[in-house]
Design an enzyme around this catalytic site. Structure first.
Site, short mmCIF file in Angstrom:
data_model
loop_
_atom_site.label_atom_id
_atom_site.label_comp_id
_atom_site.label_asym_id
_atom_site.label_seq_id
_atom_site.Cartn_x
_atom_site.Cartn_y
_atom_site.Cartn_z
N GLY A 42 0.84 -1.20 0.00
CA GLY A 42 0.00 0.00 0.00
C GLY A 42 0.87 1.24 0.00
CG LEU A 43 -0.84 5.27 0.07
CD1 LEU A 43 -1.58 6.41 0.75
CD2 LEU A 43 -0.29 5.73 -1.26
N GLY A 45 4.02 0.58 2.23
CA GLY A 45 4.89 -0.48 1.73
C GLY A 45 5.49 -0.16 0.37
CG HIS A 266 -15.48 7.41 8.36
ND1 HIS A 266 -16.52 8.21 7.95
CD2 HIS A 266 -14.35 7.94 7.84
CE1 HIS A 266 -16.01 9.19 7.20
NE2 HIS A 266 -14.71 9.05 7.12
NE ARG A 330 -12.52 10.56 9.22
CZ ARG A 330 -11.65 10.03 8.37
NH1 ARG A 330 -10.93 8.98 8.73
NH2 ARG A 330 -11.50 10.52 7.16
CD GLU A 425 -5.41 1.10 9.04
OE1 GLU A 425 -5.40 1.11 7.80
OE2 GLU A 425 -6.42 0.82 9.71
NE ARG A 435 -6.80 7.54 9.84
CZ ARG A 435 -7.55 7.99 8.84
NH1 ARG A 435 -7.35 9.20 8.36
NH2 ARG A 435 -8.51 7.26 8.34
CG LEU A 441 -4.54 8.97 2.08
CD1 LEU A 441 -5.13 9.68 0.86
CD2 LEU A 441 -4.47 7.48 1.81
#
Lengths: 637, 259
Positions: A42-43, A45, A266, A330, A425, A435, A441
Site C-alpha cells: 500500500g502507500l 509499503g 467513521h 470523526r 496503519e 485519527r 495517507l
C-alpha cells in the site's frame, strides 16, 4: 520489556532534522549487500520498497493481492493533509501538529506527530513530481479543501480518488525498481509468520496463494506495512482481504501491540441493508464540507425527508458544535449519530441512519459544482442504494474504518523486535486515540518515503548480522509450525464456514467493543470470544487442500488470528478506565456526553506483550510526555 | 429472486474447463453481485462442494481486483460499473446468467473465474512511470498545470487496471490500458522528459506479453467501468508515431540501459 521511544532531545521543531543528521549511514557499496523484506504494497509499503531500492538496497516486496496496485490504500477517497498554507488561511506545521495531537485526544507521542506534520510538506512535492493529478485551480495552482477537526483548508485531493492516485504514484515508482531489477515483487503471497534469529527479525514464512506451497524469505530487516485490522468487526469499510495476520504473528514472536482498542468508527458510511451484507461502503468525509447532517426532531417521524419542514429538523452537529458544525472529528460525529439513533430519531430501515443533505449546497453553488466535487461518490451511492442524492438526502451511519492501534514502534519505527519495523496503519504511532481525516495517507507516505529509509540505515550500520539463509534451522522450524496450522484448519472438517464464524465474532465486537463500551459488556464478551474460538477450532469447515488455490483456507487462517486479536482488544478496552477519542467507556463521560480522559492514570501508551498461549498478556506502559502542548479537555464547541 | 447460474469451472491452467449449472434461490435485489456469489459459495461449502474462486477485494469499484464476463459482457450489463458494484436489482427474477473469466492469451486462467493479470504490471514496469527519485522533488506549486490538462490527465488516470478492456476486445488488445497510462503521464509537464521513451517501451512490452493489436472496435470503451475514452488511444498513436519518427528511437529500460 523495556519501551524506549528513543525520542531525541532538543527543541521540538529541530529534533528530526538534528536526529537525521546524527544517525549512522550505510555506504553505497554496503547498501547493495543488504536485503530488506517489505510486506505489503500500500502507500507505506510501496513507497518504502521503492525508496529503499532507489537508495541501493536489495528489496523483496510481498502482497496477497494479485498486483501491488490493489492494496487497500487505493480506496481512500477524500484527500491528504499538508501544512503548505497555500490558501493563506494561517496554516503552519505547528497548527497541523497541534490539530493532529488534539484530534488524537492527547494519546500520541509528541515528537512523532511533529515529524509527521513537518514531513507533510515534502510528500505533496514528491507526489506532484511523480505525476499525481491533484485537483487544480484555473490558474494552474494546487487546490485544497477542508476536512473534519480543523479550521483551515489543507487537504489536497484528486477528485474522490486521492488514495488511488497516490498509490498509483507509489506503485509506479515501485514498478520502476522492479524493472530495474532492484525489487523482486511477490504478488499473491501471504506472510504467515515471522522468523527471529538471535533476537533479530531475519525473515518471514509465506504461503504462495496459487500453489499453496509454504516457503520462506530471509533478509537483514523486515518491514511490515500490512495495514489495519478493522475487519475484526466483519463489517467494515476495509477491503475483504484486509487482515491482522502479519502483525499478529509478529506480536506472538515478541513485538508489543499498542493500544489495540483504539479503533476508528467513521461517521459517514452507507447503512447496512440486510444480513447478506459483506462489507460497508464509506462516503468520503469531504462530503461534510457541503452536506448538512440532520434527523427529525420528533421520534419515529417516518415522513419522507422533503416533507419535514426546516423547523421540524434537528441539525444536531451544528446545534451542539457551532464553531465546527458538521466538520467535527470523526469520533465525536459518530457518537452523536449513534446517540440520536438510540433516541429513536434515526431514519431509514431499522432507524439506523441520519440524513446527509445537499439541498442547501445545491441551491447555493448549483448542481454542476456539486457534481464536479462529489459526482463519483453520488454515483456510487446511487448504485448501492438506488437513490439519487441530488433528489433525496443521503442516509449514513457509522462503520469501522481505521485502527489507530498497531505494533508499538520507537522513533525509528522499529518494533520491540530488533530489525522488525512497522509502518503506516500497521503501527500505532501518530494518531493517538482518534485519527483526523486525510491523515492516514499522509502518515503512510511519510513513513515510507521519508522516515523509514533513513532510520533503517541506522540499524543496519551498527549491527553485525551473521549469514542467515532460509536453510537455517529457525526457518525450518517456523515453516513446520505454519504448515501444522494450515493442516489443523483443514483437518477440523466441522460444519460451520469460516465466514459464519467471522460474522459472529464481528457482531460481538461491534456490539460491545465498538462505538461505546462498558466494563460488564467487555467482560461478557471476553468469555463469549473464548467460547466461540474454541468452537471455531472444533467446528470449522474449510474443505479442499493446502497445496492449491484455496480462498476458504486463506480466510480461515485470518479469522483464527482475529479471534486472538479480539480478545486483546477487549482486555485493552477493559483496562483503560477512561474515555479518550474513539475509546468511549460509558462509565467515563462529561455531563455533556463527551469523552472524559484521566491523564493521571492513563496518560500512557498501552503496549501489550504476548506471554504464551492461554496466558494473560503483559501490560507495558510508555508514559506520554508533553513538552510543548498542554493536554486539555478537547472542545469543538 | 431466483437465478440460474452457469459458471465456468476450471481447476487450473491445464484443465480444459466447463460450465456448471447452479440454481440460486433467496436472492435479495439489494445484494451486490459478489454477495450473491458469496451466498452460493456458503451453500456449496455447506454441501462440502468446492466454492467458486473469484478475485475481489475492496468491493467499492476502485481496486480493480474483481471482474468476470456476465452474459458475454465484462462486468455485466450495467454501464460504467464494476462487478462488485453491480446489484441484483439490475436483473429480472428468474434470469439465466453465464459467468466466465476474462479470456485472453495474456491473461491465463488461474482457477475458475480468476486470471493472471501480471502482464499489466510488467507493462508499467517497462515505462509507465515518471522518474522522480524520492527526495528530489521541487516545490509542488513551482510547476503550474492548466486545470484542463490536469482534469484530462485525471480522466485517464482513473483506470483501475481491471482488464475488462482486454476481455472485451475481439483482439484481446491492451491498448486502452496502455493508452490511459501514456496519456495520464504525457499530459502533465512532469511527464515530458520521458514521454517518447515511455510510449515506445510500454508498447514493446505490451506486444511481448501477447496482447493483440487495436483495430478500433471500441468495445474496450463500452466495457470500461471508469469510462476511459478511446480518444486516449488516438493520443497514444500520435505519441508513438512522433516518438519513432525521431532519430534513433529506442526502448529504454527502467535503469536507463537499452532493452
Amino acid at each position: 520489556m523495556e519501551l524506549r521511544s528513543k525520542a531525541p532531545a532538543g527543541p521540538l521543531a529541530d529534533k528530526w532534522e538534528r536526529y537525521r543528521s546524527d544517525i549512522r549511514l550505510v555506504s553505497p557499496t554496503n547498501k547493495l549487500k543488504h536485503h530488506i523484506i517489505v510486506v505489503g504494497s500500500g502507500l507505506a509499503g510501496a513507497s518504502a520498497a521503492a525508496s529503499l531500492a532507489e537508495l541501493g538496497y536489495t528489496v523483496s516486496c510481498f502482497c496477497f493481492q494479485d498486483s501491488p496496485r490493489r492494496a487497500h490504500s487505493i480506496a481512500a477517497q477524500g484527500g491528504i493533509n499538508a501544512a503548505k498554507n497555500y490558501q493563506n488561511d494561517g496554516d503552519s506545521v505547528f497548527r497541523l501538529f497541534y490539530d493532529t495531537i488534539k484530534g488524537g485526544d492527547f494519546r500520541s507521542r509528541e515528537v512523532n506527530v511533529y515529524r509527521l506534520a513537518e514531513t507533510s510538506l515534502r510528500i505533496i512535492d514528491q507526489c506532484t513530481a511523480q505525476g499525481v493529478p491533484f485537483a487544480r485551480e484555473y490558474g494552474g495552482l494546487l487546490a485544497n479543501r477542508s476536512f473534519g477537526g480543523v479550521q483551515v483548508a489543507r487537504t489536497f485531493y484528486a477528485r474522490g480518488q486521492t488514495g488511488q492516485q497516490l498509490l498509483l504514484g507509489a506503485y509506479q515508482a515501485l514498478e520502476r525498481q522492479v524493472g530495474a531489477g532492484k525489487v523482486r515483487m511477490y504478488p499473491r503471497t501471504e506472510m504467515l509468520d515471522l522468523v527471529v534469529v538471535d533476537g533479530r527479525a531475519r525473515g518471514i514464512v509465506v504461503r504462495d496463494l496459487v500453489s499453496g506451497a509454504v516457503g520462506s524469505s530471509a533478509g537483514d530487516a523486515v518491514v511490515l506495512a500490512t495495514g489495519g485490522y478493522s475487519n475484526v468487526y466483519y463489517l467494515s469499510t476495509n477491503a475483504k482481504g484486509c487482515n491482522v495476520t502479519a502483525i499478529w504473528r509478529a506480536h506472538r514472536r515478541g513485538a508489543a501491540f499498542a493500544n489495540p482498542c483504539f479503533t476508528q468508527i467513521h461517521p459517514t458510511c452507507i447503512p447496512q441493508t440486510g444480513h447478506h451484507q459483506s462489507k460497508l461502503t464509506l462516503m468520503s468525509e469531504s462530503l461534510r464540507n457541503d452536506g448538512r447532517i440532520w434527523v427529525p426532531k420528533r421520534k419515529g417521524d417516518a415522513r419522507p425527508p422533503r416533507e419535514i419542514q426546516e423547523s421540524e429538523r434537528d441539525y444536531f452537529l451544528e446545534r451542539l458544535y457551532p464553531s465546527y458544525g458538521n466538520l467535527v472529528p470523526r469520533d465525536v460525529a459518530s457518537r452523536r449519530v449513534k446517540e440520536v439513533c438510540d433516541e429513536g430519531r434515526g431514519v431509514g430501515p431499522g432507524g439506523y441512519g441520519v440524513y446527509l443533505d445537499f439541498a442547501d449546497a445545491i441551491a447555493r453553488l448549483g448542481r454542476h459544482v456539486i457534481a464536479e466535487r462529489y459526482g463519483n461518490l453520488f454515483e456510487m451511492y446511487e448504485r448501492i442504494t438506488a437513490e439519487n442524492p441530488f433528489d433525496v438526502p443521503m442516509r449514513i451511519y457509522p462503520a469501522p474504518h481505521y485502527t489507530m492501534g498497531g505494533l508499538w514502534v520507537d522513533y525509528n519505527l522499529m518494533t520491540t523486535i530488533d530489525g522488525l519495523y512497522a509502518i503506516g496503519e500497521a503501527n500505532f504511532s501518530d494518531h493517538g486515540a482518534n485519527r483526523l481525516g486525510a491523515s492516514a495517507l499522509m502518515q503512510g507516505l511519510a513513513d515510507g518515503y521519508f522516515i523509514l529509509p533513513y532510520t533503517i540505515g541506522d540499524y543496519l550500520a551498527q549491527v553485525k548480522l551473521g549469514q542467515v539463509g532460509t536453510d537455517h534451522t529457525a526457518f525450518r522450524q517456523v515453516e513446520r509450525e505454519v504448515s501444522e496450522r494450515v493442516e489443523r484448519l483443514l483437518a477440523a472438517r466441522g460444519r460451520t464456514t469460516p465466514d459464519a464464524f467471522h460474522r459472529e465474532l464481528g457482531r460481538l465486537m461491534w456490539d460491545k467493543c465498538g462505538m461505546s463500551r462498558n466494563a460488564q459488556g467487555l467482560k461478557e464478551t471476553l468469555q463469549k470470544i473464548a467460547a466461540l474460538g474454541e468452537r471455531f477450532a472444533r467446528d470449522v469447515y474449510v474443505g479442499g487442500k493446502g497445496e492449491e488455490f484455496n480462498q476458504t483456507l486463506e480466510h480461515a487462517g485470518r479469522v483464527a488470528d482475529f479471534f486472538e486479536l479480539a480478545e486483546l482488544m477487549c482486555r485493552d478496552a477493559l483496562h483503560r478506565e477512561e474515555s479518550c477519542g474513539s475509546h468511549f467507556r460509558e462509565e467515563f463521560q462529561t455531563p455533556e456526553g463527551e469523552a472524559k480522559r484521566d491523564d493521571a492514570r492513563f496518560g500512557y501508551v498501552a503496549a501489550w506483550e504476548y506471554a504464551g498461549a492461554g496466558k494473560a498478556p503483559v501490560l507495558n506502559k510508555e508514559p506520554l510526555e508533553f513538552e510543548v502542548v498542554h493536554p486539555a479537555q478537547r472542545s469543538y464547541v | 429472486m431466483r437465478l440460474t447460474l452457469h459458471v465456468w469451472r476450471q481447476s487450473g491452467p491445464r484443465d480444459a474447463g466447463r460450465f456448471v449449472r447452479y440454481d440460486v434461490t433467496d436472492v435479495s435485489p439489494d445484494m451486490s453481485f459478489l454477495e450473491m456469489l458469496d451466498v452460493l459459495n456458503q451453500q456449496l461449502l455447506g454441501r462440502q462442494e468446492e466454492p467458486i474462486a473469484f478475485d475481489h477485494d475492496c468491493r467499492e469499484g476502485i481496486c480493480g481486483a474483481c471482474g468476470m464476463v456476465i452474459n458475454g459482457r465484462p462486468h455485466g450489463p450495467q454501464h460504467a460499473t464494476t462487478t462488485c458494484q453491480l446489484h441484483m436489482r439490475t436483473f429480472p427474477d428468474g434470469a439465466a446468467l453465464w459467468l466466465e473469466p476474462w479470456r485472453a492469451r495474456a491473461f491465463p486462467v488461474v482457477k475458475d473465474l480468476v486470471v493472471d493479470r501480471s502482464a499489466f504490471d510488467r507493462v508499467i514496469a517497462a515505462g509507465g512511470f515518471i522518474t522522480a527519485r524520492t527526495g528530489s522533488a521541487p516545490e509542488a506549486n513551482s510547476t503550474l498545470v492548466p486545470k484542463r490538462d490536469a482534469d484530462l490527465a485525471m480522466d485517464a488516470a482513473a483506470c483501475i487496471g481491471c482488464g475488462a478492456c482486454v476481455a472485451a476486445c475481439p483482439n484481446a488488445s491492451a491498448m486502452l490500458f496502455v493508452a490511459a497510462k501514456v496519456s495520464h503521464l504525457g499530459l502533465l509537464p512532469q511527464g515530458q522528459p520521458e514521454r517518447a521513451t515511455r510510449v515506445v517501451s510500454m508498447v514493446a512490452q505490451m506486444d511481448a506479453e501477447g496482447f493483440g493489436a487495436c483495430t478500433n472496435h471500441g468495445e474496450c470503451m463500452a466495457a470500461c467501468p471508469k469510462e476511459i475514452s478511446i480518444d486516449f488511444i488516438a493520443r497514444l498513436n500520435r505519441d508513438y508515431l512522433k516518438a519513432v519518427a525521431r532519430p534513433k528511437p529506442q526502448a529504454v529500460k527502467a535503469n536507463g540501459g537499452d532493452v
